[in-house]
Design a protein around this motif. Structure first.
Motif, PDB file in Angstrom:
ATOM      1  N   ARG A 121       0.827  -1.205   0.000  1.00 26.13           N
ATOM      2  CA  ARG A 121       0.000   0.000   0.000  1.00 26.13           C
ATOM      3  C   ARG A 121       0.859   1.251   0.000  1.00 26.13           C
ATOM      4  NH1 ARG A 121      -4.839   0.678   4.191  1.00 26.13           N
ATOM      5  NH2 ARG A 121      -5.707  -0.836   2.729  1.00 26.13           N
ATOM      6  N   ASP A 122       1.887   1.272   0.882  1.00 29.94           N
ATOM      7  CA  ASP A 122       2.760   2.455   0.952  1.00 29.94           C
ATOM      8  C   ASP A 122       3.466   2.682  -0.380  1.00 29.94           C
ATOM      9  OD1 ASP A 122       2.020   2.889   3.536  1.00 29.94           O
ATOM     10  OD2 ASP A 122       3.816   1.985   4.419  1.00 29.94           O
ATOM     11  N   PHE A 123       3.910   1.579  -0.982  1.00 27.96           N
ATOM     12  CA  PHE A 123       4.638   1.714  -2.247  1.00 27.96           C
ATOM     13  C   PHE A 123       3.737   2.254  -3.345  1.00 27.96           C
ATOM     14  CE2 PHE A 123       6.056  -0.323  -6.264  1.00 27.96           C
ATOM     15  CZ  PHE A 123       7.222   0.400  -6.412  1.00 27.96           C
ATOM     16  N   LEU A 124       2.539   1.698  -3.465  1.00 29.92           N
ATOM     17  CA  LEU A 124       1.667   2.096  -4.554  1.00 29.92           C
ATOM     18  C   LEU A 124       1.087   3.475  -4.356  1.00 29.92           C
ATOM     19  CD1 LEU A 124      -0.174  -1.240  -5.378  1.00 29.92           C
ATOM     20  CD2 LEU A 124       1.817  -0.227  -6.474  1.00 29.92           C
ATOM     21  N   GLN A 125       1.132   3.979  -3.115  1.00 30.05           N
ATOM     22  CA  GLN A 125       0.656   5.330  -2.883  1.00 30.05           C
ATOM     23  C   GLN A 125       1.666   6.372  -3.327  1.00 30.05           C
ATOM     24  OE1 GLN A 125      -0.404   5.327   1.288  1.00 30.05           O
ATOM     25  NE2 GLN A 125      -2.530   4.793   0.870  1.00 30.05           N
ATOM     26  N   GLN A 126       2.909   5.929  -3.518  1.00 29.14           N
ATOM     27  CA  GLN A 126       3.935   6.853  -3.998  1.00 29.14           C
ATOM     28  C   GLN A 126       3.733   7.089  -5.482  1.00 29.14           C
ATOM     29  OE1 GLN A 126       7.694   5.161  -2.980  1.00 29.14           O
ATOM     30  NE2 GLN A 126       7.211   5.010  -0.806  1.00 29.14           N
ATOM     31  N   SER A 127       4.224   8.178  -5.946  1.00 25.59           N
ATOM     32  CA  SER A 127       4.024   8.511  -7.365  1.00 25.59           C
ATOM     33  C   SER A 127       4.881   7.643  -8.247  1.00 25.59           C
ATOM     34  CB  SER A 127       4.393   9.978  -7.615  1.00 25.59           C
ATOM     35  OG  SER A 127       4.437  10.234  -8.989  1.00 25.59           O
ATOM     36  N   ILE A 174       3.028  -9.722 -12.325  1.00 25.35           N
ATOM     37  CA  ILE A 174       4.374  -9.404 -11.851  1.00 25.35           C
ATOM     38  C   ILE A 174       4.426  -7.989 -11.280  1.00 25.35           C
ATOM     39  CG2 ILE A 174       5.475 -11.074 -13.370  1.00 25.35           C
ATOM     40  CD1 ILE A 174       6.412  -8.753 -15.119  1.00 25.35           C
ATOM     41  N   GLY A 175       3.553  -7.109 -11.766  1.00 26.13           N
ATOM     42  CA  GLY A 175       3.490  -5.763 -11.201  1.00 26.13           C
ATOM     43  C   GLY A 175       3.044  -5.792  -9.752  1.00 26.13           C
ATOM     44  N   ARG A 176       2.034  -6.596  -9.447  1.00 32.53           N
ATOM     45  CA  ARG A 176       1.572  -6.717  -8.057  1.00 32.53           C
ATOM     46  C   ARG A 176       2.687  -7.276  -7.179  1.00 32.53           C
ATOM     47  NH1 ARG A 176      -3.268  -8.036 -10.755  1.00 32.53           N
ATOM     48  NH2 ARG A 176      -2.735 -10.266 -10.803  1.00 32.53           N
ATOM     49  N   PHE A 177       3.388  -8.268  -7.690  1.00 29.19           N
ATOM     50  CA  PHE A 177       4.494  -8.857  -6.933  1.00 29.19           C
ATOM     51  C   PHE A 177       5.595  -7.825  -6.722  1.00 29.19           C
ATOM     52  CE2 PHE A 177       8.405 -11.264  -6.420  1.00 29.19           C
ATOM     53  CZ  PHE A 177       8.033 -12.283  -5.536  1.00 29.19           C
ATOM     54  N   ALA A 178       5.936  -7.095  -7.778  1.00 27.26           N
ATOM     55  CA  ALA A 178       7.004  -6.093  -7.688  1.00 27.26           C
ATOM     56  C   ALA A 178       6.660  -4.986  -6.705  1.00 27.26           C
ATOM     57  CB  ALA A 178       7.277  -5.496  -9.068  1.00 27.26           C
ATOM     58  N   GLY A 179       5.370  -4.664  -6.581  1.00 27.39           N
ATOM     59  CA  GLY A 179       4.963  -3.615  -5.657  1.00 27.39           C
ATOM     60  C   GLY A 179       5.354  -3.911  -4.224  1.00 27.39           C
ATOM     61  N   ASP A 180       5.348  -5.179  -3.860  1.00 30.03           N
ATOM     62  CA  ASP A 180       5.734  -5.560  -2.502  1.00 30.03           C
ATOM     63  C   ASP A 180       7.225  -5.393  -2.251  1.00 30.03           C
ATOM     64  OD1 ASP A 180       3.149  -6.213  -1.759  1.00 30.03           O
ATOM     65  OD2 ASP A 180       3.347  -8.315  -2.331  1.00 30.03           O
ATOM     66  N   TYR A 181       7.990  -5.236  -3.309  1.00 25.32           N
ATOM     67  CA  TYR A 181       9.437  -5.080  -3.186  1.00 25.32           C
ATOM     68  C   TYR A 181       9.902  -3.682  -3.591  1.00 25.32           C
ATOM     69  CZ  TYR A 181       9.857 -10.098  -2.420  1.00 25.32           C
ATOM     70  OH  TYR A 181       9.760 -11.373  -1.887  1.00 25.32           O
ATOM     71  N   GLY A 182       8.962  -2.775  -3.789  1.00 22.28           N
ATOM     72  CA  GLY A 182       9.320  -1.403  -4.147  1.00 22.28           C
ATOM     73  C   GLY A 182       9.925  -1.269  -5.522  1.00 22.28           C
ATOM     74  N   GLN A 183       9.517  -2.127  -6.464  1.00 27.10           N
ATOM     75  CA  GLN A 183      10.114  -2.155  -7.795  1.00 27.10           C
ATOM     76  C   GLN A 183       9.109  -1.763  -8.878  1.00 27.10           C
ATOM     77  OE1 GLN A 183      13.565  -3.016  -8.353  1.00 27.10           O
ATOM     78  NE2 GLN A 183      13.487  -2.678  -6.133  1.00 27.10           N
ATOM     79  N   VAL A 184       9.642  -1.204  -9.952  1.00 25.35           N
ATOM     80  CA  VAL A 184       8.868  -0.860 -11.134  1.00 25.35           C
ATOM     81  C   VAL A 184       9.068  -1.952 -12.177  1.00 25.35           C
ATOM     82  CG1 VAL A 184       8.512   0.859 -12.964  1.00 25.35           C
ATOM     83  CG2 VAL A 184       9.215   1.592 -10.675  1.00 25.35           C
ATOM     84  N   ILE A 185       8.022  -2.290 -12.914  1.00 23.98           N
ATOM     85  CA  ILE A 185       8.144  -3.167 -14.077  1.00 23.98           C
ATOM     86  C   ILE A 185       8.201  -2.276 -15.301  1.00 23.98           C
ATOM     87  CG2 ILE A 185       7.049  -4.959 -15.468  1.00 23.98           C
ATOM     88  CD1 ILE A 185       8.187  -5.912 -12.779  1.00 23.98           C
ATOM     89  N   ARG A 186       9.304  -2.378 -16.039  1.00 23.12           N
ATOM     90  CA  ARG A 186       9.538  -1.537 -17.210  1.00 23.12           C
ATOM     91  C   ARG A 186       9.370  -2.380 -18.468  1.00 23.12           C
ATOM     92  NH1 ARG A 186      14.559   0.363 -13.675  1.00 23.12           N
ATOM     93  NH2 ARG A 186      13.602   2.170 -12.647  1.00 23.12           N
ATOM     94  N   VAL A 187       8.344  -2.081 -19.231  1.00 21.31           N
ATOM     95  CA  VAL A 187       7.994  -2.893 -20.393  1.00 21.31           C
ATOM     96  C   VAL A 187       8.588  -2.248 -21.640  1.00 21.31           C
ATOM     97  CG1 VAL A 187       6.132  -4.030 -21.642  1.00 21.31           C
ATOM     98  CG2 VAL A 187       5.842  -3.479 -19.204  1.00 21.31           C
ATOM     99  N   GLU A 188       9.608  -2.866 -22.173  1.00 26.29           N
ATOM    100  CA  GLU A 188      10.300  -2.318 -23.335  1.00 26.29           C
ATOM    101  C   GLU A 188       9.430  -2.459 -24.585  1.00 26.29           C
ATOM    102  OE1 GLU A 188      14.860  -2.538 -24.833  1.00 26.29           O
ATOM    103  OE2 GLU A 188      13.827  -4.460 -24.684  1.00 26.29           O
ATOM    104  N   VAL A 189       9.371  -1.403 -25.368  1.00 32.99           N
ATOM    105  CA  VAL A 189       8.659  -1.444 -26.646  1.00 32.99           C
ATOM    106  C   VAL A 189       9.527  -2.260 -27.599  1.00 32.99           C
ATOM    107  CG1 VAL A 189       7.629  -0.094 -28.501  1.00 32.99           C
ATOM    108  CG2 VAL A 189       7.651   0.813 -26.169  1.00 32.99           C
ATOM    109  N   HIS A 190       9.171  -3.527 -27.795  1.00 28.36           N
ATOM    110  CA  HIS A 190      10.112  -4.455 -28.426  1.00 28.36           C
ATOM    111  C   HIS A 190       9.351  -5.583 -29.104  1.00 28.36           C
ATOM    112  CE1 HIS A 190      13.280  -7.565 -28.646  1.00 28.36           C
ATOM    113  NE2 HIS A 190      14.147  -6.583 -28.551  1.00 28.36           N
TER     114      HIS A 190
END
Length: 292
Positions: free
Chosen positions: A7-13, A166-182
């Motif tokens: 929750r804290d992570f996702l509340q951040q911008s 994976i985005g939900r999982f990454a949120g628990d670790y304070g991480q962004v999922i970056r999807v490359e246009v590829h």
């Protein structure tokens, strides 16, 4: 590393320095404010054979302040590292002037084989943990195709669903999922938009990749505007003074939305002197962004 709550992570911008106000007609570059973008390196090609101490040292020597570690390169930062080794990687970056921006994986979610998709999702989760442990801020993944044997809409929805997991999982670790246009078809911006129409997790962001397809109808500015609300804090570029890609116009577009993220050089040439070439690219970047 102590994990923050989801929750804290996702509340951040997750705007990553972007202020998505309406884009007006762009003024001439010479009249624009000094850009606040940061310049770094993807280890692809130019940094692929440097071990971690050499990679950090060469980035410091050339003025690069961030690096994306691409998987299976000589830095050997992989999920087989134990806790002490991960802490050492984190300390090496913390003791330097170079930030570990993130990790560049090859995980993809378009396969017609459900077991392959599941394997990519689960492996992504292991690298998300690695990113957290080494002090990185996100994991790069990519769509790579829209198989002709499956309705396009089905694959697009499948990719979006995978990114949400994976985005939900990454949120628990304070991480962004970056999807490359590829990838085949998926590097076309309208198809990336269709994928992101299925994305619900705010920490899943688009990694602009400077493909020739960016210039297809409706053109660079039209394609940029089509997906700008999903753009994250990383952009991949090739050599800025080689080829016909309109980097100046792209940087003007990013500057117009107050982008403060990373421009990461993913070089594709083989210069005799990579250190000199890195310095040259930083110089070109600084001139283009008003930082010279």
């Amino acid at each position: 590393m102590k994990r923050i709550s989801r929750r804290d992570f996702l509340q951040q911008s997750f705007a990553a320095g972007l202020s998505f106000t309406a884009l007006n007609r762009l003024p001439e570059f010479s009249l624009m404010a000094k850009a606040e973008m940061q310049f770094g390196l993807v280890t692809y090609m130019w940094g692929a054979d440097w071990d971690l101490p050499t990679l950090i040292a060469n980035c410091e020597k050339t003025g690069y302040t961030g690096v994306e570690l691409r998987t299976q390169h000589a830095h050997k930062v992989e999920i087989n590292l134990n806790a002490a080794q991960r802490a050492e990687v984190k300390k090496r970056f913390a003791d330097s002037r170079v930030k570990c921006v993130g990790y560049g994986s090859n995980f993809e979610f378009h396969s017609t084989d459900p077991a392959a998709v599941r394997s990519n999702i689960e492996q992504s989760k292991e690298y998300i943990k690695l990113c957290s442990d080494i002090g990185a801020t996100g994991l790069k993944v990519k769509p790579n195709d829209l198989p002709a044997s499956v309705p396009r809409e089905k694959t697009i929805a499948q990719i979006g669903t995978s990114l949400n997991e994976i985005g939900r999982f990454a949120g628990d670790y304070g991480q962004v999922i970056r999807v490359e246009v590829h990838g085949n078809l998926t590097q076309e911006i309208p198809n990336m938009k269709a994928i992101f129409d299925h994305v619900t997790e705010p920490n899943v962001k688009m990694n602009w990749n400077c493909n020739d397809q960016d210039l297809l109808t409706p053109g660079l500015e039209g394609n940029f505007n089509m997906v700008r609300k999903w753009l994250g804090d990383t952009v991949h570029v090739r050599e800025l003074n080689i080829g016909d890609y309109p980097y100046q116009k792209l940087f003007d577009l990013f500057n117009s939305i107050n982008y403060k993220g990373w421009i990461l050089l993913e070089a594709r040439t083989e210069p005799a002197d990579r250190i000199a070439a890195m310095k040259e690219q930083l110089s070109v970047f600084n001139k283009m962004t008003g930082n010279a």
